[in-house]
Write a protein that holds these residues in place. Structure first.
Motif, PDB file in Angstrom:
ATOM      1  N   GLY A  16      -7.092  -2.178   4.078  1.00  0.00           N
ATOM      2  CA  GLY A  16      -7.476  -1.737   5.422  1.00  0.00           C
ATOM      3  C   GLY A  16      -7.481  -2.886   6.411  1.00  0.00           C
ATOM      4  O   GLY A  16      -8.439  -3.639   6.506  1.00  0.00           O
ATOM      5  N   GLY A  17      -6.364  -3.030   7.120  1.00  0.00           N
ATOM      6  CA  GLY A  17      -6.322  -3.990   8.216  1.00  0.00           C
ATOM      7  C   GLY A  17      -6.071  -5.431   7.816  1.00  0.00           C
ATOM      8  O   GLY A  17      -6.265  -6.332   8.636  1.00  0.00           O
ATOM      9  N   VAL A  18      -5.626  -5.672   6.590  1.00  0.00           N
ATOM     10  CA  VAL A  18      -5.308  -7.061   6.211  1.00  0.00           C
ATOM     11  C   VAL A  18      -3.991  -7.447   6.894  1.00  0.00           C
ATOM     12  O   VAL A  18      -2.939  -6.887   6.588  1.00  0.00           O
ATOM     13  CB  VAL A  18      -5.192  -7.221   4.674  1.00  0.00           C
ATOM     14  N   GLY A  76      -0.423  -2.541   4.217  1.00  0.00           N
ATOM     15  CA  GLY A  76       0.525  -1.542   4.701  1.00  0.00           C
ATOM     16  C   GLY A  76       0.955  -1.826   6.122  1.00  0.00           C
ATOM     17  O   GLY A  76       2.073  -2.271   6.394  1.00  0.00           O
ATOM     18  N   SER A  77       0.032  -1.622   7.084  1.00  0.00           N
ATOM     19  CA  SER A  77       0.380  -1.761   8.502  1.00  0.00           C
ATOM     20  C   SER A  77       0.826  -3.175   8.866  1.00  0.00           C
ATOM     21  O   SER A  77       1.534  -3.365   9.865  1.00  0.00           O
ATOM     22  CB  SER A  77      -0.818  -1.381   9.372  1.00  0.00           C
ATOM     23  N   SER A  78       0.449  -4.166   8.080  1.00  0.00           N
ATOM     24  CA  SER A  78       0.842  -5.544   8.399  1.00  0.00           C
ATOM     25  C   SER A  78       2.364  -5.685   8.417  1.00  0.00           C
ATOM     26  O   SER A  78       2.900  -6.581   9.067  1.00  0.00           O
ATOM     27  CB  SER A  78       0.221  -6.533   7.421  1.00  0.00           C
ATOM     28  N   LYS A 114       4.879   5.747  -2.624  1.00  0.00           N
ATOM     29  CA  LYS A 114       4.398   6.820  -1.737  1.00  0.00           C
ATOM     30  C   LYS A 114       3.603   7.803  -2.597  1.00  0.00           C
ATOM     31  O   LYS A 114       3.907   7.970  -3.774  1.00  0.00           O
ATOM     32  CB  LYS A 114       5.628   7.509  -1.103  1.00  0.00           C
ATOM     33  N   SER A 115       2.593   8.467  -2.048  1.00  0.00           N
ATOM     34  CA  SER A 115       1.877   9.479  -2.836  1.00  0.00           C
ATOM     35  C   SER A 115       2.811  10.656  -3.114  1.00  0.00           C
ATOM     36  O   SER A 115       3.427  11.206  -2.187  1.00  0.00           O
ATOM     37  CB  SER A 115       0.644   9.985  -2.089  1.00  0.00           C
ATOM     38  N   ILE A 116       2.885  11.030  -4.385  1.00  0.00           N
ATOM     39  CA  ILE A 116       3.817  12.074  -4.820  1.00  0.00           C
ATOM     40  C   ILE A 116       3.035  13.272  -5.354  1.00  0.00           C
ATOM     41  O   ILE A 116       2.060  13.117  -6.091  1.00  0.00           O
ATOM     42  CB  ILE A 116       4.756  11.518  -5.942  1.00  0.00           C
ATOM     43  N   PRO A 120      -8.588   5.162  -8.877  1.00  0.00           N
ATOM     44  CA  PRO A 120      -8.824   6.113  -7.782  1.00  0.00           C
ATOM     45  C   PRO A 120      -8.856   5.361  -6.446  1.00  0.00           C
ATOM     46  O   PRO A 120      -9.372   4.245  -6.382  1.00  0.00           O
ATOM     47  CB  PRO A 120     -10.208   6.694  -8.107  1.00  0.00           C
ATOM     48  N   LYS A 121      -8.267   5.975  -5.422  1.00  0.00           N
ATOM     49  CA  LYS A 121      -8.298   5.367  -4.079  1.00  0.00           C
ATOM     50  C   LYS A 121      -9.265   6.187  -3.230  1.00  0.00           C
ATOM     51  O   LYS A 121      -9.071   7.385  -3.021  1.00  0.00           O
ATOM     52  CB  LYS A 121      -6.885   5.379  -3.471  1.00  0.00           C
ATOM     53  N   LEU A 122     -10.306   5.518  -2.755  1.00  0.00           N
ATOM     54  CA  LEU A 122     -11.416   6.219  -2.090  1.00  0.00           C
ATOM     55  C   LEU A 122     -11.285   6.205  -0.568  1.00  0.00           C
ATOM     56  O   LEU A 122     -10.777   5.240   0.012  1.00  0.00           O
ATOM     57  CB  LEU A 122     -12.737   5.550  -2.469  1.00  0.00           C
ATOM     58  N   SER A 168      -5.081   3.030  10.814  1.00  0.00           N
ATOM     59  CA  SER A 168      -4.884   1.884   9.916  1.00  0.00           C
ATOM     60  C   SER A 168      -4.675   0.633  10.758  1.00  0.00           C
ATOM     61  O   SER A 168      -4.613   0.705  11.977  1.00  0.00           O
ATOM     62  CB  SER A 168      -3.646   2.131   9.043  1.00  0.00           C
ATOM     63  N   GLY A 169      -4.559  -0.522  10.109  1.00  0.00           N
ATOM     64  CA  GLY A 169      -4.286  -1.772  10.829  1.00  0.00           C
ATOM     65  C   GLY A 169      -5.556  -2.516  11.213  1.00  0.00           C
ATOM     66  O   GLY A 169      -6.668  -2.157  10.770  1.00  0.00           O
ATOM     67  N   PRO A 170      -5.418  -3.570  12.062  1.00  0.00           N
ATOM     68  CA  PRO A 170      -6.530  -4.481  12.339  1.00  0.00           C
ATOM     69  C   PRO A 170      -7.850  -3.799  12.714  1.00  0.00           C
ATOM     70  O   PRO A 170      -8.922  -4.262  12.312  1.00  0.00           O
ATOM     71  CB  PRO A 170      -6.018  -5.304  13.534  1.00  0.00           C
ATOM     72  N   ALA A 201       0.846  -1.213   0.000  1.00  0.00           N
ATOM     73  CA  ALA A 201       0.000   0.000   0.000  1.00  0.00           C
ATOM     74  C   ALA A 201       0.874   1.254   0.000  1.00  0.00           C
ATOM     75  O   ALA A 201       2.017   1.233   0.460  1.00  0.00           O
ATOM     76  CB  ALA A 201      -0.909  -0.010   1.237  1.00  0.00           C
ATOM     77  N   SER A 202       0.322   2.343  -0.484  1.00  0.00           N
ATOM     78  CA  SER A 202       1.068   3.605  -0.572  1.00  0.00           C
ATOM     79  C   SER A 202       1.481   4.113   0.815  1.00  0.00           C
ATOM     80  O   SER A 202       0.704   4.069   1.760  1.00  0.00           O
ATOM     81  CB  SER A 202       0.200   4.657  -1.257  1.00  0.00           C
ATOM     82  N   GLY A 203       2.717   4.617   0.905  1.00  0.00           N
ATOM     83  CA  GLY A 203       3.151   5.304   2.120  1.00  0.00           C
ATOM     84  C   GLY A 203       4.034   4.476   3.026  1.00  0.00           C
ATOM     85  O   GLY A 203       4.579   4.993   4.003  1.00  0.00           O
TER      86      GLY A 203
HETATM   87  C1  LIG Z   1       2.632   5.620   7.756  1.00  0.00           C
HETATM   88  C2  LIG Z   1       1.572   5.585   6.698  1.00  0.00           C
HETATM   89  C3  LIG Z   1       1.693   6.411   5.574  1.00  0.00           C
HETATM   90  C4  LIG Z   1       0.711   6.381   4.573  1.00  0.00           C
HETATM   91  N1  LIG Z   1       0.861   7.180   3.463  1.00  0.00           N
HETATM   92  C5  LIG Z   1      -0.063   7.106   2.454  1.00  0.00           C
HETATM   93  C6  LIG Z   1       0.118   7.844   1.243  1.00  0.00           C
HETATM   94  O1  LIG Z   1       1.107   8.549   1.031  1.00  0.00           O
HETATM   95  N2  LIG Z   1      -0.853   7.745   0.296  1.00  0.00           N
HETATM   96  C7  LIG Z   1      -1.978   6.950   0.446  1.00  0.00           C
HETATM   97  O2  LIG Z   1      -2.821   6.891  -0.456  1.00  0.00           O
HETATM   98  N3  LIG Z   1      -2.138   6.217   1.577  1.00  0.00           N
HETATM   99  C8  LIG Z   1      -1.214   6.274   2.564  1.00  0.00           C
HETATM  100  N4  LIG Z   1      -1.374   5.516   3.690  1.00  0.00           N
HETATM  101  C9  LIG Z   1      -2.568   4.637   3.805  1.00  0.00           C
HETATM  102  C10 LIG Z   1      -2.252   3.209   3.349  1.00  0.00           C
HETATM  103  O3  LIG Z   1      -1.863   3.165   2.001  1.00  0.00           O
HETATM  104  C11 LIG Z   1      -3.482   2.309   3.549  1.00  0.00           C
HETATM  105  O4  LIG Z   1      -4.545   2.781   2.736  1.00  0.00           O
HETATM  106  C12 LIG Z   1      -3.962   2.294   5.006  1.00  0.00           C
HETATM  107  O5  LIG Z   1      -2.860   2.269   5.890  1.00  0.00           O
HETATM  108  C13 LIG Z   1      -4.868   1.098   5.311  1.00  0.00           C
HETATM  109  O6  LIG Z   1      -4.207  -0.119   5.064  1.00  0.00           O
HETATM  110  P1  LIG Z   1      -3.471  -0.966   6.235  1.00  0.00           P
HETATM  111  O7  LIG Z   1      -4.455  -1.153   7.356  1.00  0.00           O
HETATM  112  O8  LIG Z   1      -3.064  -2.231   5.546  1.00  0.00           O
HETATM  113  O9  LIG Z   1      -2.284  -0.155   6.650  1.00  0.00           O
HETATM  114  C14 LIG Z   1      -0.416   5.520   4.710  1.00  0.00           C
HETATM  115  C15 LIG Z   1      -0.523   4.693   5.845  1.00  0.00           C
HETATM  116  C16 LIG Z   1       0.445   4.710   6.830  1.00  0.00           C
HETATM  117  C17 LIG Z   1       0.304   3.801   8.024  1.00  0.00           C
END
Ligand SMILES: Cc1cc2nc3c(=O)[nH]c(=O)nc-3n(C[C@H](O)[C@H](O)[C@H](O)COP(=O)(O)O)c2cc1C
Length: 300
Positions: A239-241, A261-263, A45-47, A161-163, A212-214, A20-22
């Motif tokens: 989201g939370g996988v 991401g958070s995983s 990462k989102s740019i 698009p990411k909603l 984010s996360g579980p 996931a982004s970020g």
């Molecule tokens: C530290 C961090 C930075 C993030 N940065 C971005 C970002 O730059 N662009 C974006 O679309 N989402 C960003 N996210 C959101 C994640 O891409 C993801 O949508 C969100 O964390 C839910 O997924 P997860 O529960 O697997 O982490 C970020 C999340 C975290 C934890």
């Protein structure tokens, strides 16, 4: 052996787990490392157009069932980031994530991502803690229509698009489908805050952050479920996988692939490898031949 391969608009994700982004997405080196550690694809990462420092610290807090971050979209700006993209080399797909406040900037950033080798572009219409960007843009339905229609017209790669999570996911997902989006990513973090009980003050420098996360899995599942009922384009659930079971539940709700991401925080850099092996074990145990067999099965 159960097939975990999934295809979205000609892009193959094997396994169907995408960074996931970020998280680990700012350099070619870290993106490639995540592929080596088992991801089926990566999102950058989102740019944005200009470089951005992000929000003041503290910008990250560990909560009971998730992470709260208010990074504030720190990034090097598109020109410098394109040099990283030029260095990236992999047979697995790379999706360029972009954020902006105007249609013109979204077009420019998406074209740059395409010119520098991105296989698809993800439009960040959903970050909940960057004033004027992300969810501020994603909550304006007419602006979303204009952005998606124009980006789709101006690039030849798939546009996702990411909603943000919303109580009404139906209207927004139909708008992105009508505007020509090739798939949709559901969801970003959930706007939230943390208070320090001893000082009685908010903890994050920015006050608000994204959860984010579980803890957000039930919210993400509900959003994916609603979007699957409303549109025919593929859904990338997020989201939370954290474990294989979470990923399968998202597929049952209607996801064709998952972003994680958070995983990585909870399970380590090889989270994708662990989650995909758990997915295979569970699917085999239930007698399925492939992931496709469970997509959308939660719907009547
Ligand atoms: C530290 C961090 C930075 C993030 N940065 C971005 C970002 O730059 N662009 C974006 O679309 N989402 C960003 N996210 C959101 C994640 O891409 C993801 O949508 C969100 O964390 C839910 O997924 P997860 O529960 O697997 O982490 C970020 C999340 C975290 C934890």
């Amino acid at each position: 052996m159960v097939s975990l391969k999934t295809s979205i608009e000609g892009l193959t994700f094997q396994p169907p787990l995408i960074l996931a982004s970020g998280i680990m997405g700012q350099t070619a080196e870290s993106l490639q490392k995540m592929i080596m550690m088992g991801m089926g694809g990566v999102v950058t990462k989102s740019i944005g157009y200009e470089s951005r420092e992000g929000h003041p610290n503290p910008s990250m807090v560990e909560m009971e069932t998730g992470l709260l971050n208010a990074m504030g979209l720190p990034n090097p700006g598109i020109e410098r980031f394109c040099r990283e993209l030029d260095k990236f080399s992999s047979s697995k797909p790379i999706i360029g994530s972009v954020y902006a406040s105007t249609t013109e900037e979204f077009i420019l950033l998406s074209k740059k991502m395409e010119d520098h080798g991105a296989d698809a572009v993800e439009l960040n219409l959903s970050c909940p803690h960057a004033e004027g960007y992300g969810a501020s843009v994603g909550s304006d339905t007419e602006l979303v229509r204009e952005i998606v229609e124009n980006v789709v017209k101006n690039v030849d790669i798939p546009v996702f698009p990411k909603l943000p999570p919303m109580s009404d996911m139906i209207t927004i997902s139909q708008v992105v489908e009508d505007s020509g989006a090739h798939g949709v990513v559901v969801i970003n973090t959930v706007k939230a805050m943390a208070i320090n009980y001893e000082t009685s003050k908010p903890i994050l420098g920015n006050l608000y952050g994204g959860y984010s996360g579980p803890g957000i899995k039930p919210i993400g599942l509900r959003c994916v479920y609603d979007v699957y009922e409303s549109v025919d384009i593929p859904i990338i659930g997020c989201g939370g996988v954290t474990i294989g079971k979470d990923a399968l539940e998202y597929c049952m709700a209607g996801s064709s692939a998952l972003e994680i991401g958070s995983s990585i925080y909870y399970r380590g850099l090889d989270a994708a490898e662990k989650i995909s092996s758990e997915m295979m074990d569970l699917l085999e145990r239930e007698g399925y031949d492939s992931l496709d067999d469970i997509i959308g099965t939660a719907h009547r």
